[in-house]
Write a protein that holds these residues in place. Structure first.
Motif, mmCIF file in Angstrom:
data_model
loop_
_atom_site.group_PDB
_atom_site.id
_atom_site.type_symbol
_atom_site.label_atom_id
_atom_site.label_comp_id
_atom_site.label_asym_id
_atom_site.label_seq_id
_atom_site.Cartn_x
_atom_site.Cartn_y
_atom_site.Cartn_z
ATOM 1 N N ASP A 58 0.711 -1.290 -0.033
ATOM 2 C CA ASP A 58 0.061 0.013 -0.082
ATOM 3 C C ASP A 58 0.688 1.205 -0.027
ATOM 4 O OD1 ASP A 58 -2.061 -1.415 -0.061
ATOM 5 O OD2 ASP A 58 -2.703 -1.311 2.159
ATOM 6 N N GLU A 59 1.921 1.039 0.763
ATOM 7 C CA GLU A 59 2.840 2.375 0.685
ATOM 8 C C GLU A 59 3.311 2.830 -0.590
ATOM 9 O OE1 GLU A 59 3.151 -0.634 2.429
ATOM 10 O OE2 GLU A 59 2.695 0.258 4.546
ATOM 11 N N VAL A 60 3.435 2.012 -1.631
ATOM 12 C CA VAL A 60 3.905 2.271 -2.865
ATOM 13 C C VAL A 60 2.855 3.063 -3.850
ATOM 14 C CG1 VAL A 60 4.996 1.743 -5.175
ATOM 15 C CG2 VAL A 60 5.590 0.571 -2.914
ATOM 16 N N ASN A 61 2.853 4.221 -4.042
ATOM 17 C CA ASN A 61 1.711 4.926 -4.787
ATOM 18 C C ASN A 61 2.610 5.232 -5.890
ATOM 19 O OD1 ASN A 61 0.074 4.925 -2.689
ATOM 20 N ND2 ASN A 61 1.002 6.712 -1.737
ATOM 21 N N HIS A 62 1.692 5.747 -7.069
ATOM 22 C CA HIS A 62 1.984 6.124 -8.388
ATOM 23 C C HIS A 62 2.971 4.983 -8.928
ATOM 24 C CE1 HIS A 62 -0.128 9.504 -6.931
ATOM 25 N NE2 HIS A 62 0.580 9.638 -5.923
ATOM 26 N N MET A 63 2.743 3.922 -8.921
ATOM 27 C CA MET A 63 3.768 3.142 -9.805
ATOM 28 C C MET A 63 2.956 2.336 -11.279
ATOM 29 S SD MET A 63 6.195 0.015 -8.989
ATOM 30 C CE MET A 63 7.316 0.743 -7.838
#
Lengths: 97, 253, 311
Positions: A92-97
Motif C-alpha cells: 500500500d505504501e507504494v503509490n503512483h507506480m
C-alpha cells in the motif's frame, strides 16, 4: 441498368474528431478520385463540426482479418495477464507506480 | 463613401449571395450524385448565411428606419435587387451551374479577401473574414469540377465549353465600376476592379488551361444588374421566393 | 455440409439472442443478409425520395432562417440516405444496383413520400409527424444486431433530433399567427395525420416479416406498439398549440392508459404502397431524371480520374 462506368469507387472515411485523438472509421462514400473523396467526406461526415482531419482510403485497399481466424489471432492473449499492471500486487505504501 | 453608397455596396454583396444561394437550393434532391447533392446544398447554405449578414448590415443603414434581412429579401421588387446578372441565370445542366459558380467564386473570393482586410467598416470585415473561408472552399469545389468536366469525356468537354461560351457575356459586369465602386475604392472599402480583373483573368486562365477549355473571346457584355435592370429570369425567381410573405402580408413564420 | 451449416446457424441464433453485434465479415444466414439488404436499402431509398416533397418548398420558404433550416434538414436526408447505402454495401451489394432497383420501381420506399406538399404548413407537419414517426421507428434500430446498420442509425437519430423540433416549431409559429395561418396548419394536420400513422406499417395481425425480424434483433417493437406510442405522444403536443386531431374516435382510455383511436384506412395504405398514391409517378420520375441528367457528369469524373491515375 447498373452502369459500372457510372459507379464511382467506394472509399472508407476516417475522421479525427479533435486534435490529439486518432482517426476513427465513420463510414464510406463514393467518389471518382481521392480529392473528391476528401471533399465529399467533408460535406457528408463533418456537417456538424465532427472533425479536424480526414483520411480517405479506397475500400478495396483494405485488408481485413478473417472472423474465423479470430480465435487463433486473439485468444492467445487471454492468459497473458502479466501484461496488465493490475497483475502486480504492490504494498500500500507504494503509490503512483 | 457616404452612408447610402455603403448601403448599396452591402446590398450588392447580399444580393449576389442571396440570388446564387437560391439558385443552388433548387438543386436540392436533383444532383448527379448523392454526395454532390450535399456539396451543393452546403454551398447554398453558406451563401444564405452570408446573405443574412450582409443584408442585415445593409438594412441597418436605411434612413427611413431599419429593415430586416427578411424584409429586404421578400419585399423588394426586381428593380431594387442589385445582384450580378450572372448569378440569376438558371441552373441549366450541371455544367452550366458549375461554370456559373466557378466564374463567380473566383471573383467573390478576391472581393471578399479585400473586404476582410479593409478597415473602413469593421462589421463588413468580420462578415467577409468568415465568407473568405467559405468561398475558398466553393472556388476549390467549382474549379475541380470545371477541370473534371473539361478534361473528362468528349461529351463533358463539349457541354462545359458551351456553358462557358454561353455565360461569358455575363462576366464583364463584375468589373465595371460605377459611382458606388469608385467611392468604395476611394475610402478603401471596395477593391479596385481593374486590379481584381487582372488576378481573376489569371486564375480563370489557369483553371481553363488545366481543364483543356478555350477561354471565349470577350464579346459584348451584358450589364444592368447593379442598377436593377435584370434579365427575364429574376422576376420569376422572386415570384417564387416571395410568394408567402407577399400573399400573407405582415405575418411571421 | 448441412450439419456445419446447421451448427453455424445455431451459433448465430445464440449469439444474436445474447444481444451481440454481427459485423460484415461474420457468418450470417442468407435470410438475415437478404432481410437486412431489403430493409436498409428501402430505408435509404426513403431518405432520398423523402427529400423531394420537402425540397419542393425550399425555394418558397417564408424567411431566410426557415430556408436555411429546411435546406439543412433536407440535406441531412441525403446524408442519411448515404449512411444507409454505405451500411447496405457492407453486405456485399452495390449502391448502383440498389439505386437501379429504386429507379425501375422494383424497390420500395416509405409510401408517405407519395403524398403531395401543398402548403408551407406541410413542412411543419412532415417534420413533426413524419420525422416523429420515423424517429419512433428508428431509435430501436440503433440497437439492431447488425453493427453497421446500428451505427448508421445512431448517427441518423442523433442528427434527426432537430428535424422533428423544427417541424413542430413551424406549426407553433403558424398557430400563433393569423386565422389564415392557423387554418393552414390545421389543414395540414388533417392531411398528414393518417398517412403518418400508416408509416408504422400494417397492423400486427397482417405483418409478414415481424416475428423472424424480432428474433434476429432487427426489429424490437411491433408495428402496433410503436403506432400507439406515436399517438400517445402526439395528441398532447397537438392540443398544446390548439390543433385538433382529425379522428372522431380518439379518446383517452383510463383503463389502458393509452389513447383509443379510429381504424386506419388500409385500402388507402395498400393503394399508395402499390403505386396508386397521389405522387408515386412524380417521385420516381424526379429521381430518374436526376439520375439520367447526371450520367454524363458521373462518367466525366470517372474518365478524368482514370486519366489522372495513368499519368
Amino acid at each position: 441498368m447498373s452502369d459500372k462506368k457510372n459507379n464511382w469507387p467506394l472509399w472508407e472515411v476516417f475522421i479525427r474528431s479533435r486534435q490529439g485523438l486518432g482517426h476513427k472509421h465513420v463510414g464510406s462514400l463514393h467518389a471518382a478520385d481521392a480529392e473528391m473523396a476528401i471533399g465529399n467526406a467533408r460535406d457528408v461526415y463533418t456537417r456538424r463540426q465532427e472533425g479536424v482531419s480526414i483520411w480517405v482510403i479506397p475500400s478495396d485497399a483494405i485488408t481485413a482479418s478473417a472472423p474465423e481466424d479470430s480465435e487463433a489471432l486473439y485468444d492467445p492473449a487471454n492468459d497473458k495477464i502479466y501484461r496488465h499492471p493490475t497483475f502486480y500486487v504492490l504494498p500500500d505504501e507504494v503509490n503512483h507506480m | 463613401m457616404n452612408n447610402s453608397q455603403l448601403k448599396s455596396a452591402l446590398l450588392r454583396l447580399g444580393d449576389d449571395a442571396l440570388i446564387l444561394g437560391q439558385r443552388l437550393a433548387e438543386w436540392c434532391g436533383h444532383a448527379p450524385a448523392l454526395e454532390e447533392d450535399i456539396a451543393l446544398t452546403n454551398i447554398s447554405l453558406d451563401l444564405i448565411g452570408q446573405t443574412q449578414s450582409y443584408l442585415s448590415l445593409a438594412g441597418s443603414l436605411f434612413e427611413d428606419g431599419v429593415k430586416t434581412d427578411d424584409e429586404l429579401t421578400f419585399l423588394r421588387t426586381d428593380r431594387e435587387f442589385q445582384n450580378l446578372l450572372l448569378v440569376e441565370q438558371p441552373n441549366g445542366n450541371f455544367g452550366d451551374t458549375i461554370v456559373r459558380q466557378f466564374l463567380f467564386d473566383k471573383f467573390a473570393l478576391l472581393r471578399a479577401e479585400h473586404l476582410a482586410q479593409q478597415t473602413f467598416n469593421s462589421e463588413a470585415a468580420a462578415i467577409a473574414a468568415k465568407a473568405v473561408k467559405e468561398i475558398r472552399y466553393h472556388a476549390d469545389h467549382s474549379s475541380k469540377w470545371v477541370i473534371r468536366l473539361g478534361d473528362g469525356t468528349t461529351e463533358s468537354h463539349d457541354r462545359v465549353q458551351k456553358s462557358l461560351d454561353d455565360l461569358w457575356k455575363f462576366t464583364g459586369e463584375m468589373f465595371i465600376s460605377d459611382e458606388i465602386d469608385r467611392a468604395g475604392v476611394e475610402s478603401g472599402f471596395l477593391p479596385n476592379l481593374d486590379d481584381l480583373k487582372k488576378k481573376w483573368d489569371e486564375e480563370i486562365d489557369n483553371v481553363l488551361g488545366e481543364a483543356t477549355l478555350t477561354r471565349p473571346e470577350d464579346c459584348f457584355m451584358q450589364t444592368g444588374g447593379r442598377t436593377g435592370i435584370h434579365t427575364e429570369q429574376l422576376s420569376f425567381m422572386l415570384a417564387e421566393m416571395q410568394v408567402l410573405p407577399r400573399t400573407y402580408p405582415g405575418t411571421s413564420w | 455440409m448441412n450439419a456445419t451449416h446447421e451448427k453455424l446457424r445455431e451459433e448465430f441464433d445464440a449469439y444474436v439472442a445474447e444481444d451481440k453485434k454481427i459485423e460484415p465479415k461474420d457468418w450470417m444466414p442468407d435470410g438475415y443478409r437478404k432481410t437486412l439488404i431489403r430493409q436498409i436499402s428501402q430505408h435509404a431509398h426513403s431518405e432520398v425520395v423523402g427529400m423531394l416533397p420537402e425540397s419542393n418548398w425550399i425555394t418558397r420558404a417564408p424567411s431566410l432562417q426557415r430556408k436555411a433550416i429546411l435546406l439543412a434538414k433536407v440535406q441531412d436526408e441525403a446524408g442519411h440516405g448515404l449512411y444507409l447505402y454505405s451500411a447496405a454495401e457492407t453486405l456485399g451489394v452495390d449502391r448502383a444496383d440498389l439505386i437501379a432497383d429504386l429507379l425501375s420501381g422494383k424497390a420500395r420506399y416509405s409510401s408517405i413520400f407519395n403524398y403531395p406538399t401543398l402548403t408551407w404548413a406541410d413542412m411543419g407537419a412532415i417534420g413533426w409527424l413524419v420525422d416523429g414517426a420515423a424517429i419512433m421507428n428508428q431509435v430501436p434500430l440503433c440497437r439492431c444486431s447488425y453493427g453497421p446498420y446500428a451505427r448508421a442509425m445512431t448517427r441518423v437519430c442523433r442528427e434527426e433530433s432537430f428535424h422533428q423540433r423544427q417541424g413542430y416549431s413551424i406549426m407553433m409559429e403558424l398557430m400563433k399567427g393569423t386565422e389564415d395561418q392557423k387554418a393552414m396548419a390545421q389543414d395540414s394536420l388533417n392531411r398528414w395525420w393518417w398517412p403518418s400513422l400508416m408509416m408504422f406499417g400494417p397492423s400486427d395481425k397482417h405483418s409478414t416479416h415481424s416475428s423472424q425480424n424480432m428474433k434476429w434483433n432487427i426489429k424490437r417493437f411491433s408495428n402496433d406498439e410503436l403506432r400507439q406510442r406515436m399517438v400517445d405522444m402526439t395528441v398532447p403536443q397537438a392540443e398544446l398549440i390548439g390543433l385538433k386531431i382529425p379522428d372522431s374516435d380518439l379518446k383517452w382510455n383510463n383503463e389502458t392508459g393509452h389513447y383509443d383511436f379510429g381504424e386506419i384506412d388500409w385500402e388507402e395504405f395498400n393503394n399508395v404502397l402499390s403505386g396508386n398514391g397521389p405522387c408515386n409517378k412524380e417521385r420516381l420520375e424526379a429521381r430518374n431524371k436526376a439520375h439520367d441528367d447526371g450520367a454524363w457528369v458521373r462518367e466525366a469524373a470517372s474518365a478524368y480520374a482514370e486519366k489522372k491515375s495513368k499519368k
